[in-house]
Design a protein around this motif. Structure first.
Motif, PDB file in Angstrom:
ATOM      1  N   ALA A 274     -45.333  18.563  -2.626  1.00 15.63           N
ATOM      2  CA  ALA A 274     -45.767  17.577  -3.619  1.00 15.63           C
ATOM      3  C   ALA A 274     -45.075  16.239  -3.405  1.00 15.63           C
ATOM      4  N   LEU A 275     -43.776  16.262  -3.158  1.00 16.30           N
ATOM      5  CA  LEU A 275     -43.031  15.022  -2.970  1.00 16.30           C
ATOM      6  C   LEU A 275     -43.320  14.398  -1.608  1.00 16.30           C
ATOM      7  N   MET A 276     -43.598  15.226  -0.603  1.00 16.67           N
ATOM      8  CA  MET A 276     -44.018  14.680   0.689  1.00 16.67           C
ATOM      9  C   MET A 276     -45.360  13.962   0.554  1.00 16.67           C
ATOM     10  N   ALA A 277     -46.296  14.589  -0.151  1.00 13.60           N
ATOM     11  CA  ALA A 277     -47.623  13.976  -0.328  1.00 13.60           C
ATOM     12  C   ALA A 277     -47.514  12.658  -1.076  1.00 13.60           C
ATOM     13  N   GLU A 278     -46.616  12.603  -2.035  1.00 11.32           N
ATOM     14  CA  GLU A 278     -46.405  11.370  -2.799  1.00 11.32           C
ATOM     15  C   GLU A 278     -45.887  10.242  -1.909  1.00 11.32           C
ATOM     16  N   ALA A 279     -45.060  10.593  -0.922  1.00 11.85           N
ATOM     17  CA  ALA A 279     -44.430   9.579  -0.083  1.00 11.85           C
ATOM     18  C   ALA A 279     -45.207   9.260   1.184  1.00 11.85           C
ATOM     19  N   SER A 280     -46.200  10.067   1.512  1.00  8.24           N
ATOM     20  CA  SER A 280     -46.896   9.921   2.790  1.00  8.24           C
ATOM     21  C   SER A 280     -48.211   9.158   2.645  1.00  8.24           C
ATOM     22  N   GLY A 281     -48.508   8.345   3.638  1.00  7.31           N
ATOM     23  CA  GLY A 281     -49.774   7.623   3.637  1.00  7.31           C
ATOM     24  C   GLY A 281     -50.903   8.392   4.270  1.00  7.31           C
ATOM     25  N   GLN A 282     -50.612   9.596   4.780  1.00  4.16           N
ATOM     26  CA  GLN A 282     -51.645  10.426   5.381  1.00  4.16           C
ATOM     27  C   GLN A 282     -51.446  11.865   4.936  1.00  4.16           C
ATOM     28  N   ALA A 283     -52.422  12.709   5.212  1.00  3.45           N
ATOM     29  CA  ALA A 283     -52.359  14.099   4.771  1.00  3.45           C
ATOM     30  C   ALA A 283     -51.154  14.807   5.385  1.00  3.45           C
ATOM     31  N   VAL A 284     -50.403  15.502   4.549  1.00  2.00           N
ATOM     32  CA  VAL A 284     -49.258  16.282   5.019  1.00  2.00           C
ATOM     33  C   VAL A 284     -49.777  17.533   5.717  1.00  2.00           C
ATOM     34  N   LYS A 285     -49.204  17.843   6.870  1.00  4.68           N
ATOM     35  CA  LYS A 285     -49.572  19.063   7.581  1.00  4.68           C
ATOM     36  C   LYS A 285     -48.785  20.227   6.985  1.00  4.68           C
ATOM     37  N   THR A 286     -49.483  21.243   6.499  1.00  4.25           N
ATOM     38  CA  THR A 286     -48.824  22.405   5.915  1.00  4.25           C
ATOM     39  C   THR A 286     -49.331  23.675   6.587  1.00  4.25           C
ATOM     40  N   CYS A 287     -48.532  24.719   6.506  1.00  2.00           N
ATOM     41  CA  CYS A 287     -48.958  26.002   7.063  1.00  2.00           C
ATOM     42  C   CYS A 287     -48.360  27.138   6.252  1.00  2.00           C
ATOM     43  N   THR A 288     -49.060  28.248   6.249  1.00  3.09           N
ATOM     44  CA  THR A 288     -48.601  29.430   5.523  1.00  3.09           C
ATOM     45  C   THR A 288     -49.037  30.679   6.262  1.00  3.09           C
ATOM     46  N   ILE A 289     -48.271  31.729   6.057  1.00  2.70           N
ATOM     47  CA  ILE A 289     -48.609  33.038   6.594  1.00  2.70           C
ATOM     48  C   ILE A 289     -49.055  33.921   5.439  1.00  2.70           C
ATOM     49  N   GLY A 290     -50.235  34.524   5.587  1.00  2.00           N
ATOM     50  CA  GLY A 290     -50.703  35.499   4.619  1.00  2.00           C
ATOM     51  C   GLY A 290     -50.588  36.899   5.203  1.00  2.00           C
ATOM     52  N   PHE A 291     -50.622  37.892   4.329  1.00  2.00           N
ATOM     53  CA  PHE A 291     -50.513  39.280   4.770  1.00  2.00           C
ATOM     54  C   PHE A 291     -51.763  40.052   4.392  1.00  2.00           C
ATOM     55  N   ASN A 292     -52.014  41.106   5.128  1.00  2.00           N
ATOM     56  CA  ASN A 292     -53.225  41.888   4.895  1.00  2.00           C
ATOM     57  C   ASN A 292     -53.071  42.877   3.751  1.00  2.00           C
ATOM     58  N   GLU A 293     -51.942  42.846   3.046  1.00  2.00           N
ATOM     59  CA  GLU A 293     -51.737  43.666   1.855  1.00  2.00           C
ATOM     60  C   GLU A 293     -51.567  42.729   0.661  1.00  2.00           C
ATOM     61  N   THR A 294     -52.374  42.951  -0.370  1.00  4.23           N
ATOM     62  CA  THR A 294     -52.388  42.043  -1.527  1.00  4.23           C
ATOM     63  C   THR A 294     -51.024  41.913  -2.175  1.00  4.23           C
ATOM     64  N   ASP A 295     -50.255  42.999  -2.226  1.00  9.23           N
ATOM     65  CA  ASP A 295     -48.955  42.970  -2.904  1.00  9.23           C
ATOM     66  C   ASP A 295     -47.963  42.032  -2.225  1.00  9.23           C
ATOM     67  N   HIS A 296     -48.202  41.703  -0.955  1.00 12.49           N
ATOM     68  CA  HIS A 296     -47.262  40.869  -0.215  1.00 12.49           C
ATOM     69  C   HIS A 296     -47.831  39.496   0.122  1.00 12.49           C
ATOM     70  N   ASP A 297     -49.035  39.218  -0.347  1.00 12.96           N
ATOM     71  CA  ASP A 297     -49.739  38.019   0.093  1.00 12.96           C
ATOM     72  C   ASP A 297     -49.667  36.906  -0.951  1.00 12.96           C
ATOM     73  N   GLU A 298     -49.178  35.738  -0.532  1.00 10.53           N
ATOM     74  CA  GLU A 298     -49.094  34.564  -1.406  1.00 10.53           C
ATOM     75  C   GLU A 298     -50.024  33.439  -0.953  1.00 10.53           C
ATOM     76  N   SER A 299     -50.889  33.725   0.012  1.00 13.28           N
ATOM     77  CA  SER A 299     -51.662  32.644   0.622  1.00 13.28           C
ATOM     78  C   SER A 299     -52.601  31.954  -0.368  1.00 13.28           C
ATOM     79  N   ALA A 300     -53.065  32.663  -1.391  1.00 15.01           N
ATOM     80  CA  ALA A 300     -53.950  32.026  -2.370  1.00 15.01           C
ATOM     81  C   ALA A 300     -53.213  30.938  -3.141  1.00 15.01           C
ATOM     82  N   TYR A 301     -51.937  31.180  -3.470  1.00 17.16           N
ATOM     83  CA  TYR A 301     -51.148  30.155  -4.159  1.00 17.16           C
ATOM     84  C   TYR A 301     -50.912  28.963  -3.234  1.00 17.16           C
ATOM     85  N   ALA A 302     -50.641  29.234  -1.962  1.00 14.98           N
ATOM     86  CA  ALA A 302     -50.452  28.149  -1.005  1.00 14.98           C
ATOM     87  C   ALA A 302     -51.722  27.315  -0.875  1.00 14.98           C
ATOM     88  N   ALA A 303     -52.876  27.985  -0.841  1.00 15.72           N
ATOM     89  CA  ALA A 303     -54.154  27.263  -0.740  1.00 15.72           C
ATOM     90  C   ALA A 303     -54.384  26.392  -1.964  1.00 15.72           C
TER      91      ALA A 303
END
Length: 628
Positions: A274-303
């Motif tokens: 959030a603070l990077m996006a506020e300070a940047s004049g272009q889209a911040v490059k982000t990445c996340t790893i999701g898992f194939n088990e729902t109990d361990h997967d946070e990718s929806a929050y990252a998205a």
């Protein structure tokens, strides 16, 4: 980011073989694939491997200015301000990077240079006039530095243990005390090493080595202080916290190569993005790893966060049972490292490296602002202890705890045996056990009689107890956080991020470990760090305008790796193999039938020993590499 190495003859200026320096540096080529350099003079030699981040075409190392030479690993975020200050007093700069600041800064301020640096670093600076080699490490231990006295009397140092192992005069003798430490904590802490005689320069320390003088001990130049309290309303302190976070993030966005961020979807990484996006004049490059088990997967929050801040987002789903990386991790860490989240951390670093060379992370906020759930339990237990005199508390809770059945399968609040035994102890002893992996009782069963004699009473938990009792602190939470910053942070969290990121030649930066920001957090009233069982309370309040409630207040997940399930499923054979491992058996440290019983009980579901089995698996692989 870089790798450094060197050799110093303190007694007499014997020649240093450049080939040995090259071998030491090349063992760490992954830390610096963009360039290499060696410098020697009578009795001293420095080597360097470079990952180009700032002043990409310039600033080769080792860098020399007259009688001063430096080999440096890290980033100085306030280097432009320091350059301007030094230039105003007559310093002449030949490069545009931060390395040269160390040379001119040393000439101007000497050891006082360290207090002026904002950043992460480990460096070796040779002062030819004073005939002194000066080794220094940053405040929190973000960047590593190992050193040892060799059989010929010389001092060798390197960013990673593998750099020292490349020197033929390093004796490879195991230290059983480090095995106890590892089995207790899941990592070999910074005040220990699996190879006898190898030391890690402690965080916030420097080591001056002078020609003709004996080897000295490291000296502390900085420490965190929890004993002072900031004054002000919650609203005012939240505003100040946000401003400090904003400044820390912005300062770490300086780069001459592509830069991005890790994004898990948790509070910390989301705040950084959030603070990077506020300070940047272009889209911040982000990445996340999701898992194939729902109990361990946070990718929806990252998205969700990526969409909110319009980042250039990349996600990859990996199998939660991807344990094929075990061998690579053992090679990357050198010493055994049993934080299983290293698997996922390596994967997100590899994903980030496909498009960027620098990535910002959210590490540090849990330690600075009491984000771990164990702080909640520690606070509750301390309140309970205060209600009953110790003369009554110990026999009462200790007796009940010994009688209560174990329930490893239950959530901690329902593991009454653990809670009762914790209440019987003082707060420091209880907390020291709570941060561990394998309990003293289980370690006692696994170690052989010979190992217990060799340990001579050494107890891994003692360092935590000492840190908490000697902490510059006011209350129980202060003391727990202080001990974690001294041991858990450099030994586990920062080691994990450094080795996994450097293994793929990626620079990771931790803006939430800005030292002024962390010191401000340490001064906050404990109730603004931990309130009604919720950690990072003031930080979440400060971020209400930036992040949605379902991000701010959702349950912390982290990079969970299901090792217990592995050892009952796809790694069941590995559990059996450990009980027959010739590597573990040949050490003489373990009661091998005890390992077999432990593995059988876990596979059958009679007990929970997944993390201990993971420790033994990582130890087994590390021993093969360290003592071939």
């Amino acid at each position: 980011m870089c790798g450094i190495a060197g050799i110093f003859h303190p007694a007499t200026p014997k020649p240093v073989d450049p080939a040995r320096l090259v071998a030491m540096a090349d063992a760490m080529a992954h830390r610096g694939p963009d360039g290499a350099g060696v410098w020697t003079a009578p009795g001293i030699g420095l080597a360097h491997r470079r990952l180009s981040i700032i002043d990409v075409a310039g600033s080769p190392q080792p860098m020399q200015d007259g009688d001063l030479v430096v080999s440096y690993n890290g980033e100085i975020y306030n280097y432009k301000a320091l350059r301007a200050e030094l230039a105003a007093t007559g310093a002449m700069f030949r490069t545009d990077g931060d390395t040269e600041v160390l040379l001119h800064g040393w000439r101007k301020w000497g050891e006082g240079l360290l207090d002026r640096l904002t950043g992460m670093f480990a460096f070796a600076l040779w002062d030819g006039t004073a005939q002194t080699l000066f080794l220094a490490r940053d405040r929190f231990g973000v960047k590593p530095l190992h050193y040892a006295q060799l059989t010929d009397g010389s001092i060798a140092f390197a960013s990673e243990l593998k750099g020292l192992l490349a020197h033929p005069l390093l004796r490879r003798e195991p230290d059983i005390r480090a095995v106890e430490d590892f089995m207790a904590l899941g990592y070999v802490p910074d005040d220990a090493c699996l190879i006898t005689g190898v030391h890690k320069l402690p965080a916030g320390h420097f080591l001056p080595l002078r020609r003709g003088k004996p080897l000295t001990v490291p000296r502390q130049w900085w420490d965190i202080d929890f004993s002072r309290r900031a004054r002000g309303s919650a609203a005012d302190l939240a505003d100040e916290l946000l401003q400090r976070m904003r400044a820390a993030v912005t300062s770490r966005m300086v780069s001459d190569v592509p830069l991005g961020a890790f994004l898990s979807g948790g509070v910390d990484s989301s705040a950084v993005v959030a603070l990077m996006a506020e300070a940047s004049g272009q889209a911040v490059k982000t990445c996340t790893i999701g898992f194939n088990e729902t109990d361990h997967d946070e990718s929806a929050y990252a998205a969700q966060i990526a969409q909110r801040f319009a980042t250039d987002h990349r996600a990859r789903t990996v199998a939660s049972d991807d344990f094929d990386l075990i061998g690579r991790l053992a090679a990357a860490f050198d010493e055994p490292f049993a934080d299983a989240s290293a698997l996922a951390t390596w994967q997100v670093c590899a994903l980030a490296r496909e498009t960027v060379t620098v990535a910002l992370s959210g590490d540090g906020a849990d330690e600075a602002l009491a984000g771990y759930r164990r702080y909640k339990f520690q606070a509750a237990e301390e309140r309970a202890r205060s209600l009953i005199p110790s003369a009554l508390r110990r026999p009462l809770f200790g007796g009940l705890g010994r009688l209560w059945p174990k329930a490893d399968w239950a959530p901690r609040p329902l593991r009454f045996k653990t809670t009762l035994l914790a209440l019987a102890d003082d707060g420091a002893e209880a907390y020291a056990r709570s941060v561990g992996v394998t309990t003293p009782a289980i370690r006692g069963r696994l170690f052989s009689d010979a190992a217990r004699r060799a340990l001579g009473g050494h107890r891994a938990e003692e360092r935590y107890v000492d840190a908490m009792r000697d902490a510059p602190a006011r209350d129980a939470i202060d003391r727990a956080q202080y001990a974690d910053i001294k041991h858990w942070l450099p030994g586990d969290i920062l080691t994990k991020v450094d080795r996994t990121s450097m293994d793929v030649s990626l620079e990771a930066r931790e803006p939430l470990l800005d030292h002024e920001l962390v010191q401000f957090c340490a001064s906050l009233p404990a109730s603004m760090r931990l309130r009604r069982g919720e950690g990072k309370w003031l930080m979440k309040r400060a971020l209400r305008r930036h992040l949605p409630d379902d991000i701010l207040h959702r349950r912390k997940m982290g990079f969970v790796t299901p090792v217990s399930a592995w050892f009952r499923g796809p790694l069941a054979d590995e559990a059996q193999r450990l009980a027959r491992s010739p590597t573990l058996a040949d050490t003489g440290w373990f009661d091998m039938p005890a390992i077999e019983r432990l593995a059988a009980d876990h596979r059958a579901g009679r007990a929970e020993h997944g993390r201990t089995l993971w420790q033994l698996a990582m130890l087994d692989r590390s021993l093969v590499r360290l003592f071939p």
